[in-house]
Design an enzyme around this catalytic site. Sequence first.
Site, mmCIF file in Angstrom:
data_model
loop_
_atom_site.group_PDB
_atom_site.id
_atom_site.type_symbol
_atom_site.label_atom_id
_atom_site.label_comp_id
_atom_site.label_asym_id
_atom_site.label_seq_id
_atom_site.Cartn_x
_atom_site.Cartn_y
_atom_site.Cartn_z
ATOM 1 N N CYS A 2 112.463 6.075 -45.801
ATOM 2 C CA CYS A 2 111.367 7.007 -46.033
ATOM 3 C C CYS A 2 110.648 6.706 -47.340
ATOM 4 O O CYS A 2 111.221 6.145 -48.265
ATOM 5 C CB CYS A 2 111.909 8.431 -46.139
ATOM 6 S SG CYS A 2 113.008 8.885 -44.822
ATOM 7 N N ARG A 27 107.990 0.129 -46.343
ATOM 8 C CA ARG A 27 109.371 0.600 -46.371
ATOM 9 C C ARG A 27 109.903 0.909 -44.968
ATOM 10 O O ARG A 27 111.113 1.047 -44.791
ATOM 11 C CB ARG A 27 109.467 1.863 -47.232
ATOM 12 C CG ARG A 27 109.118 1.603 -48.674
ATOM 13 C CD ARG A 27 109.019 2.887 -49.449
ATOM 14 N NE ARG A 27 110.291 3.566 -49.569
ATOM 15 C CZ ARG A 27 111.230 3.253 -50.454
ATOM 16 N NH1 ARG A 27 111.025 2.284 -51.290
ATOM 17 N NH2 ARG A 27 112.360 3.920 -50.506
ATOM 18 N N TRP A 76 111.631 7.691 -41.821
ATOM 19 C CA TRP A 76 112.387 6.713 -41.030
ATOM 20 C C TRP A 76 113.595 7.490 -40.528
ATOM 21 O O TRP A 76 114.476 7.866 -41.303
ATOM 22 C CB TRP A 76 112.804 5.565 -41.948
ATOM 23 C CG TRP A 76 113.392 4.377 -41.263
ATOM 24 C CD1 TRP A 76 112.724 3.370 -40.644
ATOM 25 C CD2 TRP A 76 114.782 4.044 -41.176
ATOM 26 N NE1 TRP A 76 113.611 2.428 -40.171
ATOM 27 C CE2 TRP A 76 114.872 2.810 -40.478
ATOM 28 C CE3 TRP A 76 115.963 4.647 -41.616
ATOM 29 C CZ2 TRP A 76 116.089 2.189 -40.213
ATOM 30 C CZ3 TRP A 76 117.172 4.021 -41.345
ATOM 31 C CH2 TRP A 76 117.227 2.805 -40.645
ATOM 32 N N ASN A 112 113.611 12.024 -49.431
ATOM 33 C CA ASN A 112 114.082 10.717 -48.987
ATOM 34 C C ASN A 112 115.549 10.647 -49.347
ATOM 35 O O ASN A 112 115.919 10.927 -50.473
ATOM 36 C CB ASN A 112 113.276 9.627 -49.730
ATOM 37 C CG ASN A 112 113.853 8.236 -49.548
ATOM 38 O OD1 ASN A 112 114.635 8.000 -48.646
ATOM 39 N ND2 ASN A 112 113.453 7.324 -50.407
ATOM 40 N N GLY A 113 116.383 10.265 -48.380
ATOM 41 C CA GLY A 113 117.821 10.175 -48.646
ATOM 42 C C GLY A 113 118.591 10.849 -47.530
ATOM 43 O O GLY A 113 118.044 11.096 -46.445
ATOM 44 N N GLU A 499 120.484 -17.618 -43.662
ATOM 45 C CA GLU A 499 119.209 -17.000 -44.011
ATOM 46 C C GLU A 499 118.116 -17.400 -43.004
ATOM 47 O O GLU A 499 117.310 -16.569 -42.588
ATOM 48 C CB GLU A 499 118.824 -17.392 -45.448
ATOM 49 C CG GLU A 499 117.490 -16.870 -45.931
ATOM 50 C CD GLU A 499 117.360 -15.344 -45.947
ATOM 51 O OE1 GLU A 499 118.337 -14.627 -45.699
ATOM 52 O OE2 GLU A 499 116.234 -14.877 -46.189
ATOM 53 N N LYS A 503 115.931 -14.726 -40.832
ATOM 54 C CA LYS A 503 114.462 -14.698 -40.876
ATOM 55 C C LYS A 503 113.909 -14.744 -39.453
ATOM 56 O O LYS A 503 112.963 -14.060 -39.102
ATOM 57 C CB LYS A 503 113.891 -15.886 -41.663
ATOM 58 C CG LYS A 503 113.995 -15.816 -43.152
ATOM 59 C CD LYS A 503 113.113 -14.794 -43.807
ATOM 60 C CE LYS A 503 113.729 -13.448 -43.960
ATOM 61 N NZ LYS A 503 114.674 -13.118 -44.935
ATOM 62 N N GLU A 506 114.875 -11.307 -37.349
ATOM 63 C CA GLU A 506 114.332 -10.013 -37.785
ATOM 64 C C GLU A 506 112.833 -9.882 -37.552
ATOM 65 O O GLU A 506 112.346 -8.795 -37.307
ATOM 66 C CB GLU A 506 114.691 -9.704 -39.241
ATOM 67 C CG GLU A 506 114.029 -10.586 -40.259
ATOM 68 C CD GLU A 506 114.434 -10.255 -41.692
ATOM 69 O OE1 GLU A 506 114.767 -9.103 -41.989
ATOM 70 O OE2 GLU A 506 114.394 -11.175 -42.525
ATOM 71 N N HIS A 522 134.473 -23.875 -31.132
ATOM 72 C CA HIS A 522 135.601 -22.968 -30.903
ATOM 73 C C HIS A 522 135.185 -21.769 -30.063
ATOM 74 O O HIS A 522 135.817 -20.716 -30.133
ATOM 75 C CB HIS A 522 136.214 -22.537 -32.243
ATOM 76 C CG HIS A 522 136.822 -23.680 -32.980
ATOM 77 N ND1 HIS A 522 138.013 -24.265 -32.603
ATOM 78 C CD2 HIS A 522 136.375 -24.407 -34.031
ATOM 79 C CE1 HIS A 522 138.283 -25.274 -33.405
ATOM 80 N NE2 HIS A 522 137.294 -25.394 -34.286
ATOM 81 N N LYS A 621 112.423 -1.572 -45.673
ATOM 82 C CA LYS A 621 112.483 -2.497 -46.806
ATOM 83 C C LYS A 621 113.631 -2.182 -47.743
ATOM 84 O O LYS A 621 114.319 -3.062 -48.215
ATOM 85 C CB LYS A 621 111.151 -2.434 -47.559
ATOM 86 C CG LYS A 621 111.069 -3.364 -48.751
ATOM 87 C CD LYS A 621 111.009 -4.814 -48.316
ATOM 88 C CE LYS A 621 110.982 -5.783 -49.472
ATOM 89 N NZ LYS A 621 111.366 -7.143 -49.017
HETATM 90 C C1 F6R Z 1 116.067 -9.450 -44.843
HETATM 91 C C2 F6R Z 1 116.152 -8.484 -45.916
HETATM 92 C C3 F6R Z 1 117.381 -7.670 -46.028
HETATM 93 C C4 F6R Z 1 117.718 -7.379 -47.499
HETATM 94 C C5 F6R Z 1 118.881 -6.387 -47.585
HETATM 95 C C6 F6R Z 1 119.254 -6.108 -49.019
HETATM 96 O O1 F6R Z 1 114.863 -10.150 -44.880
HETATM 97 O O2 F6R Z 1 115.232 -8.319 -46.681
HETATM 98 O O3 F6R Z 1 118.464 -8.255 -45.381
HETATM 99 O O4 F6R Z 1 118.034 -8.583 -48.131
HETATM 100 O O5 F6R Z 1 118.535 -5.195 -46.950
HETATM 101 O O6 F6R Z 1 118.193 -5.522 -49.721
HETATM 102 P P1 F6R Z 1 118.141 -5.531 -51.282
HETATM 103 O O7 F6R Z 1 118.014 -6.954 -51.736
HETATM 104 O O8 F6R Z 1 116.961 -4.698 -51.656
HETATM 105 O O9 F6R Z 1 119.445 -4.942 -51.764
#
Ligand code: F6R
Length: 626
Positions: A2, A27, A76, A112-113, A499, A503, A506, A522, A621
């Site tokens: 949120c 976000r 959210w 938010n929370g 990674e 990418k 997601e 395996h 985010k």
């Molecule tokens: C993927 C991504 C997430 C963040 C994860 C941690 O692209 O951005 O996997 O890396 O949610 O977030 P932070 O770095 O803000 O703790």
Amino acid sequence: MCGIVGYVGTQQAGPVLLEGLEKLEYRGYDSAGIAVRNGSEDAEVVKTIGRLQNLVERTDGGKAVAGTCGIGHTRWATHGAPSKTNAHPHVSGNCTGSGSGRVESLVVGVHNGIIENYQELKAKLERHGYAFYSQTDTEVLIKLVDYYYRKYKVGPIDALAKTIVRVRGSYALAVMFKDIPDKIFVARKDSPMIIGKNDHETFLASDVPAILNHTRQVYYIGNLEMAELSAGKAVFYNLDGDVIEKEVTNIEWDAEAAEKGGYEHFMIKEIHEQPKVSEDTLHKYVFGEGKNVKIDLSEVGLTEEKMKAYSQIYIAACGSAWHVGMEAQYVIEELVGIPVRVELASEFRYRKSGILPNSLVIIISQSGETADSLAALRMAKEKGTETLAIVNVVGSSIAREADYCMYTLAGPEISVATTKAYTCQLICSFLLAVAFAKARGRIDEEQYRYYIGELLSLPGKIEATLSDKERIQWFAAKYANARDIFFIGRGIDYAICLEGSLKMKEISYIHSEAYAAGELKHGTISLIEDGTLVIGALTQSDLYEKTISNMMECKSRGAYLMGLTSYGKYDVEDNVNFAVYVPRVDEHFIGVPAIVPLQLLGYYLSVSNGLDVDKPRNLAKSVTVE
Ligand code: F6R
């Protein structure tokens, strides 16, 4: 997660609130709402589901709602489905329908929370005659404020203090009281919130970009602190209700850093910013030239004595930041010779086995607010372990609570999928590896200067990799309909694969998995069939042949192979169908240029499929809930 905003000042609040919410769209959210007060009238509440644009249209860009004091929210969903009724703002009064309109209510608020004990509090309030119209924990929180305000006939700060003592969980809470026009009251614990101010106006927001067009003067409100906001004024209080002084921070980013600047999406803009932000991050910690070049961590607070004393390093993080930890593990163990354990923060926080004495716990986080990473940090501190945070957002909870803090200088990262912050996190962990190796006598002066030189060459190497982006774009167009993609590699290459695979999935929604190359046979190799795309990371010379063999096992089962390696290893084309090259650099650090083609591949696949690149479905985010 949120986003919350608030405004009290001289302008009409609606447009300012919507502009702020728009800046917080990254976000992640599924509904949005605002509440605006015109003097002593009841707040006018407007809520919509889906895109923020719906709220913009409903309110004529905020102009249709009169008043100069208001709060806004993008939700959210956690408790209760995305719906108008569950959308914020929530009110303490009885409410029928979805809650939009001029709602007669003593308290109206956004949050938010997560309130963990909301069911118990709801039952208590029901016993006192409160009725609930939504399934949210926030409605309970707002009604609890109302309850304490009425019952004890105290001022708003005292009512908030009583409320936050009673709730368990996390909150960035902003409320307006019917009998106190032109003021907003806020409280915060473990969810991000900043307060901004200029001479005539005061703002609140979950994140700085929401207010940058209006002010650069920002206050960070601490855990269990509250504030009373009026036009051009912010007064802060502790839990005892005493006024506390706060220092104002001047935000140095310019507002354009949080705009798309001519790019189609934030993600591609941020991918292109990587040379610049890597350079900024390197030059924050590397000083001098030639024989005098050195890594200086005095700002971080880590002395050579400290670096010599640790006998174990733990790295705890989530998602991409955890992938940084995986890569750092290989590099630190090899350069420093100290054991490193990488833990998912969500698991680490509940580990019962304890932390070895003499350890350093490193928490990596872009936002500095990720709930699990913050909890892992606190758990380590409770056990008396020293903590170091690698964080992007200045003043965030993790940055403030860690014993040492190393900032990445990635600037605001808006795209939900991280790119430039990930790269800066890698650079910080490599700088740490080299500094630790030097402090512990594992490398001599010459090697030290060599490694620093290699690190300083990284921005140019990212730039060179970006110049080849059309080949990736072409390849993405060819593979836009892929169903499954496998990434395989060993050691540092395995970390790069983790990674690359994230990418991919997601933002393009294509199923993909990353495997340590030797592990595929395996079990998972049974999924390889005609045409399955297998991407092998082949940047490590000593493991090259081994991974090629594993790729050939896939090819003989029908896989189409893409190889990612460094300039000069052109014989890879004898084995793979499509090769991508990145400039050579010391192989400990090659993950920095090598991730770029995989970021681009994810991006172009997402664009080819017409998806919402910057705001992928179901994602947020900053993950401030557990
Ligand atoms: C993927 C991504 C997430 C963040 C994860 C941690 O692209 O951005 O996997 O890396 O949610 O977030 P932070 O770095 O803000 O703790």
